[in-house]
Design a protein around this motif. Structure first.
Motif, PDB file in Angstrom:
ATOM      1  N   THR A 119       0.846  -1.197   0.000  1.00 50.85           N
ATOM      2  CA  THR A 119       0.000   0.000   0.000  1.00 50.85           C
ATOM      3  C   THR A 119       0.879   1.244   0.000  1.00 50.85           C
ATOM      4  OG1 THR A 119      -0.118  -0.137   2.418  1.00 50.85           O
ATOM      5  CG2 THR A 119      -1.998  -0.997   1.214  1.00 50.85           C
ATOM      6  N   LEU A 120       0.357   2.315  -0.596  1.00 44.54           N
ATOM      7  CA  LEU A 120       1.000   3.634  -0.532  1.00 44.54           C
ATOM      8  C   LEU A 120       0.088   4.552   0.297  1.00 44.54           C
ATOM      9  CD1 LEU A 120       2.236   4.137  -4.223  1.00 44.54           C
ATOM     10  CD2 LEU A 120       3.551   3.354  -2.243  1.00 44.54           C
ATOM     11  N   PRO A 121       0.606   5.614   0.901  1.00 48.35           N
ATOM     12  CA  PRO A 121       1.985   6.072   0.827  1.00 48.35           C
ATOM     13  C   PRO A 121       2.936   5.212   1.663  1.00 48.35           C
ATOM     14  CG  PRO A 121       0.749   7.417   2.384  1.00 48.35           C
ATOM     15  CD  PRO A 121      -0.240   6.486   1.745  1.00 48.35           C
ATOM     16  N   LEU A 122       4.182   5.161   1.196  1.00 49.51           N
ATOM     17  CA  LEU A 122       5.269   4.562   1.980  1.00 49.51           C
ATOM     18  C   LEU A 122       6.154   5.721   2.414  1.00 49.51           C
ATOM     19  CD1 LEU A 122       7.402   2.585   3.009  1.00 49.51           C
ATOM     20  CD2 LEU A 122       8.087   2.174   0.659  1.00 49.51           C
ATOM     21  N   THR A 123       6.230   5.948   3.711  1.00 51.43           N
ATOM     22  CA  THR A 123       7.055   7.048   4.189  1.00 51.43           C
ATOM     23  C   THR A 123       7.739   6.628   5.482  1.00 51.43           C
ATOM     24  OG1 THR A 123       6.974   9.308   5.062  1.00 51.43           O
ATOM     25  CG2 THR A 123       4.932   8.076   5.129  1.00 51.43           C
ATOM     26  N   THR A 124       9.044   6.854   5.556  1.00 50.54           N
ATOM     27  CA  THR A 124       9.779   6.427   6.748  1.00 50.54           C
ATOM     28  C   THR A 124      11.010   7.290   6.969  1.00 50.54           C
ATOM     29  OG1 THR A 124      10.891   4.580   7.848  1.00 50.54           O
ATOM     30  CG2 THR A 124      11.113   4.682   5.457  1.00 50.54           C
ATOM     31  N   SER A 125      11.296   7.530   8.250  1.00 48.13           N
ATOM     32  CA  SER A 125      12.558   8.173   8.639  1.00 48.13           C
ATOM     33  C   SER A 125      13.492   7.160   9.289  1.00 48.13           C
ATOM     34  CB  SER A 125      12.292   9.329   9.607  1.00 48.13           C
ATOM     35  OG  SER A 125      11.422  10.261   9.011  1.00 48.13           O
ATOM     36  N   PHE A 126      13.123   5.868   9.240  1.00 47.32           N
ATOM     37  CA  PHE A 126      13.964   4.758   9.713  1.00 47.32           C
ATOM     38  C   PHE A 126      14.151   4.744  11.234  1.00 47.32           C
ATOM     39  CE2 PHE A 126      15.401   5.937   5.420  1.00 47.32           C
ATOM     40  CZ  PHE A 126      15.053   4.787   4.754  1.00 47.32           C
ATOM     41  N   SER A 127      13.356   5.533  11.974  1.00 47.25           N
ATOM     42  CA  SER A 127      13.532   5.577  13.432  1.00 47.25           C
ATOM     43  C   SER A 127      13.230   4.212  14.051  1.00 47.25           C
ATOM     44  CB  SER A 127      12.605   6.630  14.040  1.00 47.25           C
ATOM     45  OG  SER A 127      12.795   6.684  15.439  1.00 47.25           O
ATOM     46  N   LEU A 128      14.037   3.817  15.019  1.00 43.91           N
ATOM     47  CA  LEU A 128      13.875   2.518  15.695  1.00 43.91           C
ATOM     48  C   LEU A 128      12.890   2.580  16.859  1.00 43.91           C
ATOM     49  CD1 LEU A 128      17.600   1.359  15.951  1.00 43.91           C
ATOM     50  CD2 LEU A 128      15.885   0.638  14.289  1.00 43.91           C
ATOM     51  N   GLY A 129      12.407   3.785  17.172  1.00 42.75           N
ATOM     52  CA  GLY A 129      11.593   3.926  18.387  1.00 42.75           C
ATOM     53  C   GLY A 129      12.459   4.067  19.620  1.00 42.75           C
ATOM     54  N   MET A 130      13.678   4.574  19.420  1.00 44.20           N
ATOM     55  CA  MET A 130      14.604   4.850  20.527  1.00 44.20           C
ATOM     56  C   MET A 130      15.644   5.835  20.015  1.00 44.20           C
ATOM     57  SD  MET A 130      17.406   1.788  20.393  1.00 44.20           S
ATOM     58  CE  MET A 130      18.673   2.869  21.000  1.00 44.20           C
ATOM     59  N   GLY A 131      16.429   6.371  20.931  1.00 47.77           N
ATOM     60  CA  GLY A 131      17.510   7.239  20.493  1.00 47.77           C
ATOM     61  C   GLY A 131      18.300   7.765  21.671  1.00 47.77           C
ATOM     62  N   THR A 132      19.429   8.387  21.338  1.00 45.18           N
ATOM     63  CA  THR A 132      20.211   9.089  22.363  1.00 45.18           C
ATOM     64  C   THR A 132      19.905  10.578  22.290  1.00 45.18           C
ATOM     65  OG1 THR A 132      22.022   9.145  20.757  1.00 45.18           O
ATOM     66  CG2 THR A 132      22.079   7.398  22.399  1.00 45.18           C
ATOM     67  N   SER A 133      19.180  10.982  21.229  1.00 41.59           N
ATOM     68  CA  SER A 133      18.710  12.352  21.047  1.00 41.59           C
ATOM     69  C   SER A 133      17.424  12.298  20.245  1.00 41.59           C
ATOM     70  CB  SER A 133      19.730  13.183  20.254  1.00 41.59           C
ATOM     71  OG  SER A 133      20.799  13.574  21.072  1.00 41.59           O
ATOM     72  N   THR A 134      16.714  13.431  20.214  1.00 44.24           N
ATOM     73  CA  THR A 134      15.541  13.552  19.356  1.00 44.24           C
ATOM     74  C   THR A 134      15.855  14.581  18.282  1.00 44.24           C
ATOM     75  OG1 THR A 134      14.153  13.093  21.263  1.00 44.24           O
ATOM     76  CG2 THR A 134      13.067  14.000  19.326  1.00 44.24           C
ATOM     77  N   PHE A 135      15.749  14.161  17.015  1.00 42.40           N
ATOM     78  CA  PHE A 135      16.081  15.028  15.888  1.00 42.40           C
ATOM     79  C   PHE A 135      14.814  15.490  15.182  1.00 42.40           C
ATOM     80  CE2 PHE A 135      19.809  12.441  16.583  1.00 42.40           C
ATOM     81  CZ  PHE A 135      20.875  13.297  16.344  1.00 42.40           C
ATOM     82  N   LEU A 136      14.863  16.713  14.679  1.00 41.01           N
ATOM     83  CA  LEU A 136      13.782  17.234  13.858  1.00 41.01           C
ATOM     84  C   LEU A 136      14.400  18.074  12.743  1.00 41.01           C
ATOM     85  CD1 LEU A 136      10.730  17.379  13.512  1.00 41.01           C
ATOM     86  CD2 LEU A 136      10.744  19.455  14.892  1.00 41.01           C
ATOM     87  N   ASP A 137      14.063  17.749  11.494  1.00 38.55           N
ATOM     88  CA  ASP A 137      14.632  18.435  10.321  1.00 38.55           C
ATOM     89  C   ASP A 137      16.158  18.496  10.394  1.00 38.55           C
ATOM     90  OD1 ASP A 137      12.114  18.728   9.385  1.00 38.55           O
ATOM     91  OD2 ASP A 137      11.891  20.824   9.935  1.00 38.55           O
TER      92      ASP A 137
END
Length: 554
Positions: free
Chosen positions: A327-345
């Motif tokens: 199905t479309l749309p396919l959209t991903t930022s590859f986030s694992l659902g964890m991090g050492t920081s939170t990034f935006l743009d």
């Protein structure tokens, strides 16, 4: 109430039920709305019931309900995550509580990636005997009430069914009713939950004795016949696989042969030798149940978990049939659902660890070519969320490019696609490479690109047309065409296809100049989107009847 909210922080938490009384008393109420999965099960190809061996993962870690019980996330450093969803068919959340309701963060992450999630109904020891006596020996009304509650719980919290594990001896009366209970539970789950499943664990026999068989045989087939599948114990030998295959007949894919990654007891292979077990299982066309793959995290430690996890699943990949997005749309930022920081743009907005599997994105394939290519998760830099996808590899002497397959697709191509890509080239010679997207289609005599005069591509590889600026009216949505910042490069493309079926989306790493030397590259992918142009222009649905409750002002 303490069941639904953490007593220290008041945050909503996932929970289990203990004993028969709690199960029979369960009713949905306004406090448990946080526990209802918000992500419907994504469609994928091939569907679960197609005729090929499946892979079940049974998650058993530290008694369950650890940091994953916090529904709105937690500041956990180095948490356990699972992200090889493209390679598996079913995810079971296991614990030793009577009724294990999967923490909703797991259901959300699995569903986003097209994987159904099962809870566990377990009875064990002398308490288990008493519990079984109470509901199984009691007859149709008693076991029907338990089956009804289990089906209602799966339906209410929107997970997909149950693993049933009776780990205690049963009286003649109780075991006589067990197949009827399993049939009743399976029928109710099928009716309450679309695509629902009930799987039986290889434990008690038809005479009520507790004796693990490590195979399907005449002693336990009556239970297999009453539900959707059998999960065998782990201490099997090759002869038992052959016997199982013969007895299962056309249902051989419904037998999930157990593989304990901790390699407890007399087993063929666990740990980094788990592939030895899988190779044998697949030789007989049987499905596999990989138990406690959290071994990678628990046994090898948290520090190098992501590298070890990729190594573990990479060794198994040739025995794990993968799944396509349909199905479309396919959209991903590859986030694992964890991090050492939170990034935006591309900007580090907030330093500090976080863990929330509900925020995990659609996960790609993780292709590995020995010495030529490795795909991994990068926590140090990301476009959005907590991580990006890192591609490291080499272009061999005399070759110009390397294709890295990110997603397999299986769906009719819309007449026009928009694609966006955000990337960052790193390493010693970033200027030596260009990065682009490639779309391939399934073989078809009718598939054409663009206008009717164009010829079919001989190898069905299409290079979408680069758009220097977004089309009018889509500037807001496709701001990615020129919004690169913080070192990220942004690209926007369009592709027009006629009568085609989409097959793969790949990233192409190309050298700027031909060379007779090997050239190495490192590229971070921050975001990939594949959009149907027709639906992109449509207005999103309006939100109605917004309600806020239980507010706490600080």
């Amino acid at each position: 109430p303490a069941r639904y909210f953490d007593t220290k922080t008041t945050e909503p938490i996932s929970f289990f039920l203990s004993g028969l009384e709690e199960l029979l008393a369960w009713q949905p109420n306004s406090n448990d709305e946080f526990n209802v999965s918000a992500v419907p099960l994504a469609k994928r190809q091939p569907p679960l019931h197609s005729r090929r061996p499946r892979t079940l993962v049974c998650h058993d870690m530290g008694g369950g309900y650890l940091e994953d019980r916090f529904i709105q996330g937690t500041a956990t450093r180095n948490p356990y995550v699972f992200y090889h969803w493209r390679y598996i068919d079913i995810f079971v959340y296991f614990s030793h509580h009577t009724v294990t309701i999967p923490p909703v963060v797991w259901t959300n992450a699995a569903h986003r990636n097209g994987v159904p999630v099962l809870g566990t109904f377990i009875t064990e020891w002398t308490d288990g005997e008493k519990l079984c006596e109470a509901f199984l020996a009691g007859g149709e009304e008693a076991y029907g009430a338990v089956a009804e509650q289990l089906a209602r719980i799966a339906q209410h919290y929107r997970f997909d069914g149950w693993l049933v594990n009776i780990e205690n001896t049963l009286s003649a009366a109780a075991v006589g009713n067990l197949p009827f209970f399993l049939r009743d539970l399976t029928a109710r789950v099928h009716s309450a939950v679309p695509g629902g499943l009930v799987i039986w664990y290889d434990s008690v026999l038809k005479d009520g004795a507790l004796k693990w068989q490590n195979e399907l045989n005449d002693e336990n087939k009556i239970f297999f016949d009453a539900c959707d599948g059998l999960f065998t114990n782990y201490n099997w030998k090759e002869g038992q696989l052959e016997h199982t295959q013969q007895l299962a007949g056309p249902r051989q894919n419904d037998v999930y042969v157990g593989v304990d990654v901790f390699a407890r007891g007399d087993v063929i292979g666990g740990g980094f030798d788990t592939d030895k077990s899988l190779r044998l299982i697949r030789q007989y066309g049987l499905s596999a149940a990989i138990f406690a793959p959290g071994w990678v995290y628990e046994h090898l430690g948290k520090e190098n978990f992501l590298q070890n996890e990729n190594r573990f699943w990479g060794l198994l990949a040739e025995y794990l049939p993968t799944h396509s997005i349909c199905t479309l749309p396919l959209t991903t930022s590859f986030s694992l659902g964890m991090g050492t920081s939170t990034f935006l743009d591309g900007k580090d907005e907030e330093s500090g660890p976080w863990y929330d599997l509900s925020a995990q994105d659609i996960q790609p394939l993780y292709p590995e070519l020995q010495g030529r290519l490795s795909t991994s998760c990068c926590l140090q830099d990301a476009w959005c969320g907590g991580s990006s996808l890192q591609l490291q590899g080499t272009v061999p002497p005399g070759e110009e490019r390397v294709a890295v397959r990110l997603f397999s697709l299986q769906m009719p191509a819309p007449p026009k696609l928009f694609l966006t890509l955000l990337y960052k080239l790193e390493g010693p010679q970033p200027d030596d490479f260009t990065v682009a997207l490639e779309v391939t289609t399934w073989d078809s005599g009718t598939c054409l690109e663009g206008n009717p005069t164009s010829l079919p591509e001989p190898n069905r590889r299409y290079h979408p047309r680069f758009l220097p600026a977004p089309p009018p009216g889509l500037a807001k949505l496709l701001a990615a065409c020129h919004r690169g910042s913080h070192g990220w490069t942004s690209r926007c493309y369009e592709l027009e296809l006629q009568d085609c079926s989409l097959r793969d989306v790949s990233v192409i790493m190309s050298r700027q100049q031909p060379s007779l030397e090997e050239t190495s590259f490192t590229c971070l992918l921050g975001e990939v989107r594949v959009l149907d142009a027709a639906s992109v222009g449509a207005s999103p649905p309006q939100v109605h009847s917004m309600m806020a409750s239980q507010l706490w002002w600080q």
